[in-house]
Each structure stands twice: as structure tokens, then as C-alpha cells.
Write an enzyme that holds these catalytic residues in place. Sequence first.
Site, PDB file in Angstrom:
ATOM      1  N   ILE A  41       0.853  -1.186   0.000  1.00  0.00           N
ATOM      2  CA  ILE A  41       0.000   0.000   0.000  1.00  0.00           C
ATOM      3  C   ILE A  41       0.888   1.235   0.000  1.00  0.00           C
ATOM      4  O   ILE A  41       1.733   1.407   0.888  1.00  0.00           O
ATOM      5  CB  ILE A  41      -0.923   0.010   1.241  1.00  0.00           C
ATOM      6  CG1 ILE A  41      -1.818  -1.232   1.244  1.00  0.00           C
ATOM      7  CG2 ILE A  41      -1.768   1.283   1.276  1.00  0.00           C
ATOM      8  CD1 ILE A  41      -2.535  -1.469   2.558  1.00  0.00           C
ATOM      9  N   TYR A  44       1.179   8.715   0.374  1.00  0.00           N
ATOM     10  CA  TYR A  44       1.894   9.930  -0.023  1.00  0.00           C
ATOM     11  C   TYR A  44       1.421  11.154   0.766  1.00  0.00           C
ATOM     12  O   TYR A  44       1.906  12.265   0.546  1.00  0.00           O
ATOM     13  CB  TYR A  44       1.702  10.181  -1.528  1.00  0.00           C
ATOM     14  CG  TYR A  44       0.245  10.275  -1.926  1.00  0.00           C
ATOM     15  CD1 TYR A  44      -0.410  11.499  -1.967  1.00  0.00           C
ATOM     16  CD2 TYR A  44      -0.491   9.131  -2.245  1.00  0.00           C
ATOM     17  CE1 TYR A  44      -1.743  11.585  -2.317  1.00  0.00           C
ATOM     18  CE2 TYR A  44      -1.820   9.208  -2.603  1.00  0.00           C
ATOM     19  CZ  TYR A  44      -2.445  10.438  -2.641  1.00  0.00           C
ATOM     20  OH  TYR A  44      -3.776  10.525  -2.983  1.00  0.00           O
ATOM     21  N   GLY A  45       0.455  10.945   1.668  1.00  0.00           N
ATOM     22  CA  GLY A  45      -0.042  12.017   2.521  1.00  0.00           C
ATOM     23  C   GLY A  45       0.204  11.661   3.977  1.00  0.00           C
ATOM     24  O   GLY A  45       1.322  11.337   4.364  1.00  0.00           O
ATOM     25  N   SER A  46      -0.829  11.664   4.788  1.00  0.00           N
ATOM     26  CA  SER A  46      -0.679  11.359   6.210  1.00  0.00           C
ATOM     27  C   SER A  46      -0.249   9.918   6.461  1.00  0.00           C
ATOM     28  O   SER A  46       0.260   9.599   7.544  1.00  0.00           O
ATOM     29  CB  SER A  46      -1.985  11.643   6.967  1.00  0.00           C
ATOM     30  OG  SER A  46      -3.057  10.869   6.438  1.00  0.00           O
ATOM     31  N   GLU A 121      -9.930   6.380   4.042  1.00  0.00           N
ATOM     32  CA  GLU A 121      -9.625   7.029   2.772  1.00  0.00           C
ATOM     33  C   GLU A 121     -10.833   7.128   1.836  1.00  0.00           C
ATOM     34  O   GLU A 121     -11.024   8.156   1.190  1.00  0.00           O
ATOM     35  CB  GLU A 121      -8.491   6.278   2.068  1.00  0.00           C
ATOM     36  CG  GLU A 121      -7.226   6.146   2.886  1.00  0.00           C
ATOM     37  CD  GLU A 121      -6.556   7.485   3.148  1.00  0.00           C
ATOM     38  OE1 GLU A 121      -6.700   8.398   2.321  1.00  0.00           O
ATOM     39  OE2 GLU A 121      -5.905   7.627   4.200  1.00  0.00           O
TER      40      GLU A 121
END
Length: 240
Positions: A41, A44-46, A121
Site C-alpha cells: 500500500i 503519499y499524505g498522512s 480514505e
Amino acid sequence: MKRDPQRPEERPSRAEPQPAPSTLEPPGEGEGAEPPPPVWIFGYGSLVWRPGFEFTSRKVGFIRGYSRRFWQGDTFHRGSERMPGRVVTLQEERGACTWGVAYEVRGEQIAASLQYLNVREAVLGGYDTKLVTFHPQEKDAEEPILALVYIATPQNPSYLGPASEEDIAAQIIVSSGCAGHNIEYLLRLADFMRYFCPQAEDKHLFSIEEALVSILPCLYYTEESLEETAKCPLEVQGLK
């Protein structure tokens, strides 16, 4: 003030391309059942600092053909219905690349992580899933990895779209949600890029950080000025 980011552990492992979650079957039951292959997985953010699920290993690296943009609205984690925050999504862009962290999940971790991310998400964030090719940062990595990634498209109701770095920074400054202030989100992401991907460029991210830093002193000055003015005699203020 120096921030001390949480450094992701990197454990070398070789993974093979995996099918999309929609085709994954639950682990087999009974003796002799062959365990399902691992799933990777990409965050690219949190997810780079707070995955929220159990994993076997993780690797820093990048995917090609996408750029990271603060174009997704957030009314839950980093904002509210009254003041939506700004979080990142991916925009297809030829020649671009986005750095982040890929997490390997195995066995029982697979179903648990996908169920958790579906809520975090997809349901709450408005993101869809896609498979991308992840390239590990480590030099001894033998092959790229097929990884699952969550992308918020313009079709979701929370999508905000492009804006100037200054406008995005101004929106981030006044937004907070259940996971914390939107400023923390921006600074943690900038820290990740600065400490773990120093060779990579992310002009969009760092331009917003720069705009935010330039705005904050003005806010502090205004608050202090108002406080000091309230303490002054009316004669000094010219009101008497």
C-alpha cells in the site's frame, strides 16, 4: 523550533506484483491452505507518518506519472463542514514523480488494513483505489513493486481543485479536524520530504509551506497588537 519526525523503519524484502483488493480472497482456512501473497500500500499524505494499521515492512520510494497536489477538501480529519481543510491527492502528470512510503501487509493484516483504509480514505476521504508501480529508494532493491494507492478524483464531492499557494496556505491555517490541525498535516509532510527524500523536488508542497510561514508572523503580530492595545489607557489610544 526543530521538529523531530518519526523515521520510518526500512526492512529489505522482495515483493511480487499483487492483484487489486477487489480480487483478493481471504486467507485460506484449515491445514495445508496456502497463505495469500503480500499486498503493498503506497501512502503519499498522512499515511507516511501515521498509517494506522499493522504492517510487516515499509519502504521509502516513489511512483512515476503523478504529482502531489493540495487539491482535495477535508471536512473530517483536517477540517470541518464550516471550514474544510486541504489535503493531498495525486494528479496525473507526464514526467512527474511522487515520493512516499509503501507498506507491506501479509496474512491477517491484509483484510484488516484494507477495511481500515476503506473507511479512512474512501468513506471519509472521498478517495478511489488504483494500482501503481512503486520504485523503492534503496539501491539494492531488485525490482519495482505493484502497490495499491488511494487517489481523490475531481468527481468526488469534497474535491476543491487548484488554487494559488497563498490561498491554499490561508485555508490550511484556519482549518482543523478530528485528526488535528491542518498546519500539522502540511508541516509533517514537508518534514518527511526534507529528511527522507532530500534529493527530490516538490515545488508545490514547499511553496505552500513557505507561504504559510510568511503568513503566520502577520497573524501573531495582529493578535499581540490587539492585546497590547487593550491594555493601553484610552488617552494613549486616542479614544478619549
